[in-house]
Design an enzyme around this catalytic site. Structure first.
Site, PDB file in Angstrom:
ATOM      1  N   SER A  12       6.025  -1.474   6.673  1.00 41.34           N
ATOM      2  CA  SER A  12       5.516  -0.297   7.305  1.00 41.34           C
ATOM      3  C   SER A  12       5.873   1.096   6.508  1.00 41.34           C
ATOM      4  O   SER A  12       5.277   1.914   6.859  1.00 41.34           O
ATOM      5  CB  SER A  12       5.737  -0.339   8.746  1.00 41.34           C
ATOM      6  OG  SER A  12       4.887  -0.974   9.321  1.00 41.34           O
ATOM      7  N   LYS A  67       3.249   2.606   4.917  1.00 36.90           N
ATOM      8  CA  LYS A  67       2.115   3.347   5.432  1.00 36.90           C
ATOM      9  C   LYS A  67       2.227   4.980   5.028  1.00 36.90           C
ATOM     10  O   LYS A  67       1.384   5.712   5.270  1.00 36.90           O
ATOM     11  CB  LYS A  67       2.166   3.224   7.017  1.00 36.90           C
ATOM     12  CG  LYS A  67       1.801   1.818   7.481  1.00 36.90           C
ATOM     13  CD  LYS A  67       2.298   1.453   8.815  1.00 36.90           C
ATOM     14  CE  LYS A  67       1.859   0.059   9.181  1.00 36.90           C
ATOM     15  NZ  LYS A  67       2.290  -0.346  10.621  1.00 36.90           N
ATOM     16  N   TYR A  99      -4.100  -4.952   3.692  1.00 35.31           N
ATOM     17  CA  TYR A  99      -3.225  -4.279   4.483  1.00 35.31           C
ATOM     18  C   TYR A  99      -1.739  -5.338   4.432  1.00 35.31           C
ATOM     19  O   TYR A  99      -0.688  -4.799   4.056  1.00 35.31           O
ATOM     20  CB  TYR A  99      -3.391  -4.279   5.789  1.00 35.31           C
ATOM     21  CG  TYR A  99      -2.245  -3.923   6.963  1.00 35.31           C
ATOM     22  CD1 TYR A  99      -1.718  -2.731   7.241  1.00 35.31           C
ATOM     23  CD2 TYR A  99      -1.743  -4.965   7.739  1.00 35.31           C
ATOM     24  CE1 TYR A  99      -0.594  -2.338   7.846  1.00 35.31           C
ATOM     25  CE2 TYR A  99      -0.562  -4.712   8.619  1.00 35.31           C
ATOM     26  CZ  TYR A  99      -0.205  -3.327   8.819  1.00 35.31           C
ATOM     27  OH  TYR A  99       0.871  -3.086   9.724  1.00 35.31           O
ATOM     28  N   TYR A 143       7.748   4.392  15.902  1.00 32.50           N
ATOM     29  CA  TYR A 143       7.111   3.961  17.001  1.00 32.50           C
ATOM     30  C   TYR A 143       7.536   4.361  18.341  1.00 32.50           C
ATOM     31  O   TYR A 143       7.936   5.484  18.418  1.00 32.50           O
ATOM     32  CB  TYR A 143       6.984   2.117  17.002  1.00 32.50           C
ATOM     33  CG  TYR A 143       6.778   1.848  15.488  1.00 32.50           C
ATOM     34  CD1 TYR A 143       5.355   1.997  14.871  1.00 32.50           C
ATOM     35  CD2 TYR A 143       7.706   1.166  14.806  1.00 32.50           C
ATOM     36  CE1 TYR A 143       5.194   1.601  13.678  1.00 32.50           C
ATOM     37  CE2 TYR A 143       7.431   0.877  13.549  1.00 32.50           C
ATOM     38  CZ  TYR A 143       6.240   1.057  12.879  1.00 32.50           C
ATOM     39  OH  TYR A 143       5.949   0.621  11.639  1.00 32.50           O
ATOM     40  N   VAL A 165       9.574  -3.374   9.148  1.00 31.92           N
ATOM     41  CA  VAL A 165      10.209  -4.542   9.864  1.00 31.92           C
ATOM     42  C   VAL A 165      11.036  -5.387   8.833  1.00 31.92           C
ATOM     43  O   VAL A 165      11.719  -6.256   9.151  1.00 31.92           O
ATOM     44  CB  VAL A 165       9.424  -5.477  10.663  1.00 31.92           C
ATOM     45  CG1 VAL A 165       8.837  -4.889  11.959  1.00 31.92           C
ATOM     46  CG2 VAL A 165       8.286  -6.020   9.723  1.00 31.92           C
TER      47      VAL A 165
HETATM   48  N1  GLN Z   1       3.376  -6.057   8.099  1.00 35.05           N
HETATM   49  C1  GLN Z   1       3.926  -5.386   9.572  1.00 35.05           C
HETATM   50  C2  GLN Z   1       3.070  -5.979  10.455  1.00 35.05           C
HETATM   51  O1  GLN Z   1       2.133  -5.456  10.370  1.00 35.05           O
HETATM   52  C3  GLN Z   1       4.406  -4.223   9.345  1.00 35.05           C
HETATM   53  C4  GLN Z   1       5.043  -3.740  10.712  1.00 35.05           C
HETATM   54  C5  GLN Z   1       6.151  -2.992  10.495  1.00 35.05           C
HETATM   55  O2  GLN Z   1       6.752  -2.794   9.466  1.00 35.05           O
HETATM   56  N2  GLN Z   1       6.739  -2.303  11.531  1.00 35.05           N
HETATM   57  O3  GLN Z   1       3.226  -6.597  11.535  1.00 35.05           O
END
Ligand code: GLN
Length: 304
Positions: free
Chosen positions: A65, A68, A192, A240, A258
């Site tokens: 993420s 992003k 994505y 988050y 993650v």
């Molecule tokens: N690719 C992961 C997902 O969509 C990214 C989520 C994350 O890094 N928090 O679940």
């Protein structure tokens, strides 16, 4: 400054390795579940491109993420303020993959950093061209920002997530049902998953973060007003439902993934990348968050 910081980072690395309190790796993406949580690296880039590192700062990891931040930077460059017609800019207070507020808010995700919002950003980047071109744009942005061509996508990680990413598949279809997805869900999802599977080291990520930090010596790629917006979003939404806790403890804009990565920005002062793959209950790097807290206290970089 550089020597004191170096000494501090090495001490922190040793302390973290001795603590053993690593958290748990993400297990919903099989390829990430295999990674040893007992790892740590940190890279700090200061004005004038001075680099200070400790631990496994050259080890590549899945940025997930953290990507992003850069897909949003690409889209802001492309369509500017129009981004906000499809996605909001408020903290969600929910897990990164939650579907709850999407129903309440008629398919307009709360912010671009939760999964639903990031899917919308990627969808807009894909619109009118092939997924490959959108991915190439994100990769090229990262390579130019880091001034390093050697940044790639780990296809095995992308495949692994595509095979098990049922929540994201649900989110994309839900967005589509509200008319807030322009492409076929599988096209946006494929893009994505690949963007999340970009692999970088802490050194590469901290160098790419220079453009978000507006560091003297960084490539001029992002208008300061856009960087300011991205930093505001990172502060409010980058961790988050753990964003409030992170702001309380660290006081700096940051984005987690993650894979255990954290991009931490001290505007005008430093771009920091931290990696430790074990996660806390929010899905953010456990030892990475701890390291960010210690670094902010040591340097007094908190914006508050
Ligand atoms: N690719 C992961 C997902 O969509 C990214 C989520 C994350 O890094 N928090 O679940």
């Amino acid at each position: 400054m550089t020597e004191t910081l170096e000494r501090f980072l090495h001490g922190l690395d040793a302390e973290i390795r001795a603590s053993g309190d690593w958290g748990r790796v993400a297990d919903y993406i099989p390829e990430l579940a295999r990674i040893d949580p007992a790892q740590f690296g940190i890279a700090v880039v200061l004005p004038g491109n001075r680099l200070v590192t400790a631990g496994q700062a050259d080890q590549r990891f899945s940025i997930q993420s953290v990507s992003k931040v850069f897909s949003l930077a690409c889209l802001l460059g492309r369509i500017g303020e129009q981004v906000w017609t499809r996605v909001g800019r408020e903290p969600s207070g929910r897990r990164f993959d939650s579907i709850l507020t999407l129903e309440e808010e008629q398919g307009r995700p709360r912010n671009p950093f939760i999964n639903a919002g990031a899917l919308v950003v990627t969808d807009e980047l894909v619109a009118g061209r092939r997924p490959k071109e959108a991915l190439a744009e994100i990769l090229a942005f990262l390579q130019a920002a880091a001034e390093d061509e050697d940044i790639h996508i780990d296809k095995a990680v992308a495949r692994s997530e595509a095979e098990t990413g049922f929540r994201n598949i649900a989110l994309a279809n839900y967005l589509k049902s509200f008319g807030n997805l322009k492409n076929a869900p599988e096209l946006t999802l494929g893009t994505y998953f690949h963007q999340c599977a970009i692999e970088m080291s802490c050194v590469q990520l901290a160098r790419a973060g220079r453009v978000i930090a507006g560091l003297p010596g960084a490539p001029a790629m992002l208008a300061p007003v856009k960087a300011r917006r991205i930093n505001a979003l990172m502060m409010m939404c980058g961790h988050y439902d753990g964003s409030g806790d992170f702001a309380f403890r660290v006081g700096l804009p940051a984005k987690s993934g993650v894979g255990g990565g954290i991009l931490l920005i001290a505007p005008g002062r430093a771009s920091v990348a931290i990696w430790s793959p074990g996660l806390n209950g929010y899905g953010n790097s456990q030892m990475g968050s701890y390291a960010a807290e210690r670094l902010a206290r040591e340097t007094n970089w908190s914006v508050f």
